[in-house]
Design a protein around this motif. Structure first.
Motif, PDB file in Angstrom:
ATOM      1  N   ILE A  53       0.819  -1.217   0.000  1.00  8.35           N
ATOM      2  CA  ILE A  53       0.000   0.000   0.000  1.00  8.35           C
ATOM      3  C   ILE A  53       0.849   1.262   0.000  1.00  8.35           C
ATOM      4  CG2 ILE A  53      -0.205   0.185   2.523  1.00  8.35           C
ATOM      5  CD1 ILE A  53      -3.174   0.940   2.033  1.00  8.35           C
ATOM      6  N   GLN A  54       2.090   1.166   0.508  1.00  2.00           N
ATOM      7  CA  GLN A  54       2.974   2.331   0.538  1.00  2.00           C
ATOM      8  C   GLN A  54       3.395   2.760  -0.878  1.00  2.00           C
ATOM      9  OE1 GLN A  54       3.658   3.980   3.366  1.00  2.00           O
ATOM     10  NE2 GLN A  54       2.353   2.525   4.448  1.00  2.00           N
ATOM     11  N   LEU A  55       3.261   1.862  -1.824  1.00  5.96           N
ATOM     12  CA  LEU A  55       3.611   2.182  -3.204  1.00  5.96           C
ATOM     13  C   LEU A  55       2.407   2.607  -4.035  1.00  5.96           C
ATOM     14  CD1 LEU A  55       6.195  -0.643  -4.047  1.00  5.96           C
ATOM     15  CD2 LEU A  55       6.622   1.651  -3.152  1.00  5.96           C
ATOM     16  N   HIS A  56       1.264   2.802  -3.371  1.00  3.99           N
ATOM     17  CA  HIS A  56       0.059   3.234  -4.084  1.00  3.99           C
ATOM     18  C   HIS A  56       0.076   4.751  -4.242  1.00  3.99           C
ATOM     19  CE1 HIS A  56      -2.342  -0.684  -3.078  1.00  3.99           C
ATOM     20  NE2 HIS A  56      -1.241  -0.890  -3.780  1.00  3.99           N
ATOM     21  N   THR A  57       1.045   5.236  -4.993  1.00  3.24           N
ATOM     22  CA  THR A  57       1.208   6.662  -5.270  1.00  3.24           C
ATOM     23  C   THR A  57       1.235   6.849  -6.784  1.00  3.24           C
ATOM     24  OG1 THR A  57       3.630   6.514  -5.301  1.00  3.24           O
ATOM     25  CG2 THR A  57       2.577   6.941  -3.159  1.00  3.24           C
ATOM     26  N   PRO A  58       1.040   8.086  -7.262  1.00  5.12           N
ATOM     27  CA  PRO A  58       1.051   8.304  -8.715  1.00  5.12           C
ATOM     28  C   PRO A  58       2.309   7.795  -9.408  1.00  5.12           C
ATOM     29  CG  PRO A  58       0.175  10.228  -7.602  1.00  5.12           C
ATOM     30  CD  PRO A  58       0.647   9.301  -6.522  1.00  5.12           C
ATOM     31  N   MET A  59       3.483   8.044  -8.813  1.00  7.55           N
ATOM     32  CA  MET A  59       4.738   7.636  -9.452  1.00  7.55           C
ATOM     33  C   MET A  59       4.759   6.133  -9.701  1.00  7.55           C
ATOM     34  SD  MET A  59       8.703   8.214  -8.277  1.00  7.55           S
ATOM     35  CE  MET A  59       8.667   7.088  -6.878  1.00  7.55           C
ATOM     36  N   TYR A  60       4.371   5.338  -8.710  1.00  2.00           N
ATOM     37  CA  TYR A  60       4.410   3.881  -8.854  1.00  2.00           C
ATOM     38  C   TYR A  60       3.209   3.365  -9.649  1.00  2.00           C
ATOM     39  CZ  TYR A  60       8.266   4.132  -5.646  1.00  2.00           C
ATOM     40  OH  TYR A  60       9.487   4.433  -5.086  1.00  2.00           O
ATOM     41  N   PHE A  61       2.135   4.139  -9.682  1.00  8.07           N
ATOM     42  CA  PHE A  61       1.001   3.802 -10.546  1.00  8.07           C
ATOM     43  C   PHE A  61       1.451   3.828 -12.007  1.00  8.07           C
ATOM     44  CE2 PHE A  61      -2.527   5.447 -13.177  1.00  8.07           C
ATOM     45  CZ  PHE A  61      -3.444   4.420 -13.019  1.00  8.07           C
ATOM     46  N   PHE A  62       2.182   4.890 -12.387  1.00  8.66           N
ATOM     47  CA  PHE A  62       2.694   4.986 -13.754  1.00  8.66           C
ATOM     48  C   PHE A  62       3.774   3.933 -14.015  1.00  8.66           C
ATOM     49  CE2 PHE A  62       1.547   9.642 -13.053  1.00  8.66           C
ATOM     50  CZ  PHE A  62       0.332   9.524 -13.707  1.00  8.66           C
ATOM     51  N   LEU A  63       4.615   3.684 -13.025  1.00  8.37           N
ATOM     52  CA  LEU A  63       5.660   2.671 -13.167  1.00  8.37           C
ATOM     53  C   LEU A  63       5.054   1.287 -13.377  1.00  8.37           C
ATOM     54  CD1 LEU A  63       8.594   1.797 -13.139  1.00  8.37           C
ATOM     55  CD2 LEU A  63       8.512   1.779 -10.636  1.00  8.37           C
ATOM     56  N   CYS A  64       3.939   1.028 -12.724  1.00  9.74           N
ATOM     57  CA  CYS A  64       3.246  -0.251 -12.885  1.00  9.74           C
ATOM     58  C   CYS A  64       2.832  -0.450 -14.344  1.00  9.74           C
ATOM     59  CB  CYS A  64       2.024  -0.284 -11.965  1.00  9.74           C
ATOM     60  SG  CYS A  64       1.094  -1.834 -12.016  1.00  9.74           S
ATOM     61  N   HIS A  65       2.277   0.591 -14.946  1.00 11.83           N
ATOM     62  CA  HIS A  65       1.854   0.495 -16.348  1.00 11.83           C
ATOM     63  C   HIS A  65       3.058   0.418 -17.286  1.00 11.83           C
ATOM     64  CE1 HIS A  65      -2.530   0.989 -16.013  1.00 11.83           C
ATOM     65  NE2 HIS A  65      -2.245   1.667 -14.912  1.00 11.83           N
ATOM     66  N   LEU A  66       4.137   1.098 -16.941  1.00 12.99           N
ATOM     67  CA  LEU A  66       5.362   1.001 -17.747  1.00 12.99           C
ATOM     68  C   LEU A  66       5.899  -0.428 -17.734  1.00 12.99           C
ATOM     69  CD1 LEU A  66       7.510   2.748 -19.344  1.00 12.99           C
ATOM     70  CD2 LEU A  66       8.815   2.751 -17.207  1.00 12.99           C
ATOM     71  N   SER A  67       5.854  -1.071 -16.575  1.00  5.97           N
ATOM     72  CA  SER A  67       6.318  -2.458 -16.466  1.00  5.97           C
ATOM     73  C   SER A  67       5.443  -3.397 -17.290  1.00  5.97           C
ATOM     74  CB  SER A  67       6.319  -2.892 -14.995  1.00  5.97           C
ATOM     75  OG  SER A  67       7.259  -2.150 -14.242  1.00  5.97           O
ATOM     76  N   VAL A  68       4.138  -3.139 -17.302  1.00  4.80           N
ATOM     77  CA  VAL A  68       3.226  -3.954 -18.116  1.00  4.80           C
ATOM     78  C   VAL A  68       3.580  -3.819 -19.598  1.00  4.80           C
ATOM     79  CG1 VAL A  68       0.836  -4.206 -18.897  1.00  4.80           C
ATOM     80  CG2 VAL A  68       1.328  -3.905 -16.467  1.00  4.80           C
ATOM     81  N   MET A  69       3.842  -2.586 -20.034  1.00  2.00           N
ATOM     82  CA  MET A  69       4.212  -2.353 -21.437  1.00  2.00           C
ATOM     83  C   MET A  69       5.526  -3.049 -21.786  1.00  2.00           C
ATOM     84  SD  MET A  69       2.076  -0.724 -23.340  1.00  2.00           S
ATOM     85  CE  MET A  69       0.884  -1.794 -22.531  1.00  2.00           C
ATOM     86  N   ASP A  70       6.508  -2.971 -20.866  1.00  2.00           N
ATOM     87  CA  ASP A  70       7.796  -3.629 -21.116  1.00  2.00           C
ATOM     88  C   ASP A  70       7.618  -5.135 -21.266  1.00  2.00           C
ATOM     89  OD1 ASP A  70       9.568  -1.508 -21.246  1.00  2.00           O
ATOM     90  OD2 ASP A  70       9.841  -1.406 -19.086  1.00  2.00           O
ATOM     91  N   ALA A  71       6.811  -5.734 -20.387  1.00  2.00           N
ATOM     92  CA  ALA A  71       6.582  -7.176 -20.451  1.00  2.00           C
ATOM     93  C   ALA A  71       5.841  -7.556 -21.729  1.00  2.00           C
ATOM     94  CB  ALA A  71       5.789  -7.628 -19.223  1.00  2.00           C
ATOM     95  N   CYS A  72       4.903  -6.699 -22.143  1.00  2.00           N
ATOM     96  CA  CYS A  72       4.105  -7.008 -23.330  1.00  2.00           C
ATOM     97  C   CYS A  72       4.916  -6.877 -24.605  1.00  2.00           C
ATOM     98  CB  CYS A  72       2.883  -6.088 -23.397  1.00  2.00           C
ATOM     99  SG  CYS A  72       1.606  -6.475 -22.182  1.00  2.00           S
ATOM    100  N   TYR A  73       5.654  -5.767 -24.754  1.00  2.00           N
ATOM    101  CA  TYR A  73       6.254  -5.591 -26.067  1.00  2.00           C
ATOM    102  C   TYR A  73       7.501  -6.451 -26.279  1.00  2.00           C
ATOM    103  CZ  TYR A  73      10.173  -2.119 -25.699  1.00  2.00           C
ATOM    104  OH  TYR A  73      11.347  -1.461 -25.490  1.00  2.00           O
ATOM    105  N   THR A  74       8.164  -6.869 -25.206  1.00  4.74           N
ATOM    106  CA  THR A  74       9.230  -7.853 -25.419  1.00  4.74           C
ATOM    107  C   THR A  74       8.627  -9.233 -25.706  1.00  4.74           C
ATOM    108  OG1 THR A  74      11.369  -8.599 -24.564  1.00  4.74           O
ATOM    109  CG2 THR A  74       9.532  -8.619 -23.016  1.00  4.74           C
TER     110      THR A  74
END
Length: 311
Positions: free
Chosen positions: A53-74
């Protein structure tokens, strides 16, 4: 095609590894290990952000989606490379090639927009920390992420439509590892002038606009940091941006080298190396970049690990 002088292409042959026959097994093991680390790192980052829950901030919200994109496009590219190296199967159907091109372009374009959004987020956090949570409300964060996906999707549709509306005739050998734009344009037997203008202009627009947003955000961040009275505060503040700045330089640097250089400067072998770097290596490095220098991620990892070990 209706012209009897041409035979419509129904499949392509990927011959990017033709010159590396003696290196098939070592290359397979390298790509497999890279893919394993990439999926483990990016999905691990997503799970960690969701669980702590400590990572439920905007910065990590965007990082979460960036990680999803990295996993998908590779995942769009690397399995194809692994199959080619393991089985020697180099044939890809026309429709699979179009699908690979579409999803790869979608993920890469969306990542460009997400990196720009993350730069804007860092600017808001540093320039006005007291109102940060208000300025970057959950609703606004979702709007920015959805906007990134929509822009990535529209760009992918445009580039895929322009590319595969061209005629592909006798030559179906793609001297590359996957269905990418430059080698596909070389195979087209119809006039590619209009398509290239549209594709190149739009592609450059995506890269340059997002790069400009990132540049302006960091110039404003630097301006804010210079105004700080404490030198220790300056260093601590800027250190929060280093991970994102590193990811930006790697991603946009390779895209610029690959797609914005003039035709006279292009080398096929260089393009192959660079394409491997931004499709395989960078998605693997991103979770490492964001975790090795990030105390919040390290603390969250220990917290989640301790919680899972509790009886």
């Amino acid at each position: 095609m209706t012209n009897s002088n041409f035979t419509t292409v129904t499949e392509f042959v990927l011959v990017g590894f033709t010159d590396y026959q003696d290196w098939k097994i070592p290359l397979f093991l390298v790509f497999l290990s890279f893919y394993f680390v990439t999926i483990l790192g990016n999905l691990g980052m997503v799970i960690l952000i969701l669980m702590d829950i400590q990572l439920h901030t905007p910065m990590y919200f965007f990082l979460c989606h960036l990680s999803v994109m990295d996993a998908c496009y590779t995942s769009v590219i690397t399995p194809q490379i692994l199959v080619t190296l393991a089985t020697g199967k180099t044939v890809i159907t026309y429709h699979n090639c179009a699908a690979q091109f579409f999803f790869f372009t979608f993920c890469a374009s969306t990542e460009c927009f997400l990196l720009a959004v993350m730069a804007y987020d860092r600017y808001v956090a540093i320039s006005n920390p007291l109102l940060y949570t208000v300025a970057m409300s959950p609703g606004k964060c979702w709007s920015l992420v959805v906007g990134a996906y929509v822009c990535g999707l529209s760009g992918s549709i445009q580039r895929t439509t322009c590319t595969f509306s061209l005629s592909f005739c006798k030559d179906n050998r793609i001297n590359f590892f996957f269905c990418d734009l430059p080698p596909l344009l070389k195979l087209a037997c119809s006039d590619t002038t209009n398509a290239e203008i549209i594709i190149v202009l739009f592609g450059n627009f995506v890269i340059l606009v997002n790069a400009l947003i990132i540049l302006i955000s960091y110039l404003l961040i630097i301006k804010t940091i210079i105004r700080m009275k404490s030198s220790g505060g300056r260093g601590k503040t800027f250190s929060t941006c280093l991970s994102h700045l590193t990811a930006v330089v790697l991603f946009f640097g390779t895209l610029t080298f690959m797609y914005i250089r003039s035709g006279l400067e292009k080398s096929l072998e260089e393009d192959k190396v660079v394409s491997v770097f931004y499709t395989v290596v960078i998605p693997m490095l991103n979770p490492l970049i964001y975790s090795l220098r990030n105390k919040d991620v390290k603390v969250a990892f220990r917290r989640v690990t301790n919680r899972l070990q509790m009886p």
